[in-house]
Enzyme design. Sequence first.
Site, PDB file in Angstrom:
ATOM      1  N   ASP A 110     -53.120 123.779  77.391  1.00 30.06           N
ATOM      2  CA  ASP A 110     -53.322 124.959  78.224  1.00 30.06           C
ATOM      3  C   ASP A 110     -52.599 126.152  77.607  1.00 30.06           C
ATOM      4  OD1 ASP A 110     -53.965 126.506  80.562  1.00 30.06           O
ATOM      5  OD2 ASP A 110     -51.960 126.087  81.340  1.00 30.06           O
ATOM      6  N   ASP A 141     -51.615 129.501  79.663  1.00 35.84           N
ATOM      7  CA  ASP A 141     -50.694 130.187  80.569  1.00 35.84           C
ATOM      8  C   ASP A 141     -49.550 129.276  81.009  1.00 35.84           C
ATOM      9  OD1 ASP A 141     -52.378 132.361  80.364  1.00 35.84           O
ATOM     10  OD2 ASP A 141     -53.522 131.810  82.141  1.00 35.84           O
TER      11      ASP A 141
END
Length: 173
Positions: free
Chosen positions: A6, A8
């Site tokens: 991922d 963020d």
Amino acid sequence: MVIFIDMDDVIADTYGKHIDMYNEEFNKNLSLEDFKSGEVWQNVPEIHQDSIRLHARTKGFFRALEPIKDSIRILKELSEKHEVFIASAAMQFPNSLKEKSEWLDQFFPFISWQHRILCGHKYILKGDLLIDDRSLNLDKFDGNTLLFTSPHNIHENSHDRVNSWEEVARKLL
């Protein structure tokens, strides 16, 4: 291994950017140490919460993020040993798709466009490992998972946890 990572709050410091923007907007001097749990917006006066919720819709927000400590070096090493994909829910905010792509070009040029998945739901991903800061993404992944620590997930314990990229390196390199 096929590893999905991922963006963020895993490789890009969105939490810190929210704090910086809040401090600038409201003339405060908060730091990450002031946040023991929850989302940034949950830790400020109610009158300021909507402002924080709008940060991610601000043009330039995703482009101005700082990389998480050691993420560049360790992702480079991981990508030399495993097949690494960046998997980010980039469709939620109008500006994020282009800005996230440009951000990856700047900080992670060794992750080619063919290894970038800017999507909605992550349950469509098929691979060996997903590293994410959101349990809701990890819960539906059909493979191994690592929850990357962020203040908003500090009380979650449904997945194996890593607190830093150095910990990721110790597990995977």
